[in-house]
Write a protein that holds these residues in place. Structure first.
Motif, PDB file in Angstrom:
ATOM      1  N   HIS A  60       0.848  -1.189   0.000  1.00 24.29           N
ATOM      2  CA  HIS A  60       0.000   0.000   0.000  1.00 24.29           C
ATOM      3  C   HIS A  60       0.887   1.243   0.000  1.00 24.29           C
ATOM      4  N   TYR A  61       0.713   2.061  -1.029  1.00 30.39           N
ATOM      5  CA  TYR A  61       1.481   3.291  -1.150  1.00 30.39           C
ATOM      6  C   TYR A  61       0.637   4.462  -0.660  1.00 30.39           C
ATOM      7  N   THR A  62       1.289   5.474  -0.117  1.00 25.40           N
ATOM      8  CA  THR A  62       0.556   6.666   0.322  1.00 25.40           C
ATOM      9  C   THR A  62       0.082   7.445  -0.904  1.00 25.40           C
ATOM     10  N   GLN A  63      -0.929   8.260  -0.704  1.00 19.20           N
ATOM     11  CA  GLN A  63      -1.433   9.086  -1.799  1.00 19.20           C
ATOM     12  C   GLN A  63      -0.327  10.010  -2.309  1.00 19.20           C
ATOM     13  N   LYS A  64       0.499  10.529  -1.424  1.00 17.25           N
ATOM     14  CA  LYS A  64       1.607  11.414  -1.800  1.00 17.25           C
ATOM     15  C   LYS A  64       2.590  10.677  -2.696  1.00 17.25           C
ATOM     16  N   PHE A  65       2.935   9.432  -2.350  1.00 19.00           N
ATOM     17  CA  PHE A  65       3.848   8.651  -3.175  1.00 19.00           C
ATOM     18  C   PHE A  65       3.254   8.430  -4.563  1.00 19.00           C
ATOM     19  N   LYS A  66       1.968   8.107  -4.609  1.00 13.37           N
ATOM     20  CA  LYS A  66       1.300   7.879  -5.890  1.00 13.37           C
ATOM     21  C   LYS A  66       1.351   9.126  -6.760  1.00 13.37           C
ATOM     22  N   GLU A  67       1.044  10.275  -6.160  1.00 11.39           N
ATOM     23  CA  GLU A  67       1.058  11.528  -6.909  1.00 11.39           C
ATOM     24  C   GLU A  67       2.471  11.856  -7.389  1.00 11.39           C
ATOM     25  N   ASP A  68       3.457  11.649  -6.522  1.00 18.58           N
ATOM     26  CA  ASP A  68       4.850  11.911  -6.893  1.00 18.58           C
ATOM     27  C   ASP A  68       5.311  10.974  -8.012  1.00 18.58           C
ATOM     28  N   ALA A  69       4.883   9.722  -7.969  1.00 19.69           N
ATOM     29  CA  ALA A  69       5.247   8.767  -9.009  1.00 19.69           C
ATOM     30  C   ALA A  69       4.664   9.184 -10.354  1.00 19.69           C
ATOM     31  N   VAL A  70       3.437   9.668 -10.357  1.00 14.25           N
ATOM     32  CA  VAL A  70       2.798  10.113 -11.595  1.00 14.25           C
ATOM     33  C   VAL A  70       3.502  11.360 -12.135  1.00 14.25           C
ATOM     34  N   VAL A  71       3.855  12.282 -11.246  1.00 10.96           N
ATOM     35  CA  VAL A  71       4.592  13.480 -11.660  1.00 10.96           C
ATOM     36  C   VAL A  71       5.944  13.069 -12.246  1.00 10.96           C
ATOM     37  N   TYR A  72       6.620  12.140 -11.582  1.00  9.48           N
ATOM     38  CA  TYR A  72       7.910  11.647 -12.073  1.00  9.48           C
ATOM     39  C   TYR A  72       7.749  11.065 -13.472  1.00  9.48           C
ATOM     40  N   TYR A  73       6.739  10.240 -13.661  1.00  8.48           N
ATOM     41  CA  TYR A  73       6.505   9.649 -14.983  1.00  8.48           C
ATOM     42  C   TYR A  73       6.241  10.739 -16.025  1.00  8.48           C
ATOM     43  N   ASN A  74       5.406  11.706 -15.684  1.00 10.94           N
ATOM     44  CA  ASN A  74       5.095  12.776 -16.634  1.00 10.94           C
ATOM     45  C   ASN A  74       6.326  13.606 -16.978  1.00 10.94           C
ATOM     46  N   ASP A  75       7.234  13.765 -16.029  1.00  7.10           N
ATOM     47  CA  ASP A  75       8.460  14.525 -16.259  1.00  7.10           C
ATOM     48  C   ASP A  75       9.533  13.717 -16.993  1.00  7.10           C
ATOM     49  N   HIS A  76       9.395  12.393 -17.012  1.00  6.06           N
ATOM     50  CA  HIS A  76      10.409  11.519 -17.606  1.00  6.06           C
ATOM     51  C   HIS A  76       9.796  10.524 -18.591  1.00  6.06           C
ATOM     52  N   LYS A  77       8.878  10.982 -19.405  1.00  9.44           N
ATOM     53  CA  LYS A  77       8.208  10.075 -20.346  1.00  9.44           C
ATOM     54  C   LYS A  77       9.190   9.405 -21.306  1.00  9.44           C
ATOM     55  N   ASP A  78      10.351  10.046 -21.515  1.00 12.70           N
ATOM     56  CA  ASP A  78      11.354   9.454 -22.391  1.00 12.70           C
ATOM     57  C   ASP A  78      11.859   8.107 -21.869  1.00 12.70           C
ATOM     58  N   LEU A  79      11.734   7.883 -20.559  1.00 14.43           N
ATOM     59  CA  LEU A  79      12.142   6.601 -19.963  1.00 14.43           C
ATOM     60  C   LEU A  79      11.098   5.516 -20.181  1.00 14.43           C
ATOM     61  N   GLY A  80       9.865   5.921 -20.441  1.00 17.82           N
ATOM     62  CA  GLY A  80       8.771   4.974 -20.579  1.00 17.82           C
ATOM     63  C   GLY A  80       8.299   4.464 -19.228  1.00 17.82           C
ATOM     64  N   VAL A  81       7.227   3.713 -19.243  1.00 18.54           N
ATOM     65  CA  VAL A  81       6.665   3.174 -18.008  1.00 18.54           C
ATOM     66  C   VAL A  81       7.661   2.232 -17.340  1.00 18.54           C
ATOM     67  N   ASN A  82       8.298   1.368 -18.130  1.00 16.57           N
ATOM     68  CA  ASN A  82       9.242   0.401 -17.556  1.00 16.57           C
ATOM     69  C   ASN A  82      10.405   1.096 -16.859  1.00 16.57           C
TER      70      ASN A  82
END
Length: 59
Positions: A4-26
């Motif tokens: 179980h991840y905190t809501q803050k971690f989830k939001e930060d992970a999504v922001v990280y993904y949006n900022d680093h789309k060149d890395l892809g989901v994997n």
């Protein structure tokens, strides 16, 4: 056993993904130490939560 991840971690992970789309989901999931399925689910969860909170009381 489910993790179980905190809501803050989830939001930060999504922001990280949006900022680093060149890395892809994997790549993003690997850098964050989570599964690619988890990061996809977090994105869906955050979209729903943000929509609900920004549209509360508008109807």
């Amino acid at each position: 056993m489910a993790i179980h991840y905190t809501q803050k971690f989830k939001e930060d992970a999504v922001v990280y993904y949006n900022d680093h789309k060149d890395l892809g989901v994997n790549g993003c999931a690997k850098n964050l130490g989570i599964s690619k399925i988890s990061i996809k689910q977090m994105g869906k969860c955050c979209k729903r939560t943000r929509w609900k909170s920004t549209n509360q009381g508008s109807g």
